[in-house]
Design a protein around this motif. Sequence first.
Motif: not given
Length: 235
Positions: A110, A133-134, A136-138, A140-141
Amino acid sequence: MEPAQELKWSSFSLTHVQYPSGDLLGKLLAFISLTPLAIAVCLFTLIAFRRDMHTIFFSIGLILNEAANYTLKHIIREPRPLKRSEEMTVEFGMPSSHSQFMWFVATYLMFFITFRLHHGSNNNSIFEGVWRYFLIINGYLCAAVVCVSRVYLEYHTSWQVIVGGLLGSVFACGWFAMVQLVFTPLFPIICSWPICELLMLRDTTLIPNVMWFEYTCYRSESRTRQRKLTSMKSQ
């Protein structure tokens, strides 16, 4: 004659993951829990073939993060869940090394995307923003799913993975700050050392899009060599 001593067998804890027999979700989560191993292999491959200073220092941070986890486990000495403790080669579970590893990776990713990949003419495009954003979100997911897998498979308690995730995030913040503020300005000097030149280490700090840069360089060099080859054949 004394009977031969019975051998005790141990499993390699990095890859030996058990799941309830016949449980498809458990089997899937067992594969997912091997994500840290896949990341480690990818990093080793990147270092071997790209030899970029940022990748090397990111890997150093991961090694230090794992060393801190090992030390904390043997200081706190909190056992794993009772159902799993007899099958573990490392009986201590606080904090979870998988959780700490994955949250270090997600948090560092991130920061890297936010502060390092902000140069270039395409920075303000909609696609560029969505792609950031894709990723970063993935990141953490993926870290969250690995944590769920460790609790579901009874390798850790919920509290152990929560503490591991918090520690990994904190270590990632501190290590990224050190790399960005302390080590990055030294990369050009380090890369000029004879041993680093011999190993062909490189600093890509000032290159906004390394893949595009390498692609254009390869294409330009290929066209130049093709023109020379054509010129030689025509003579």
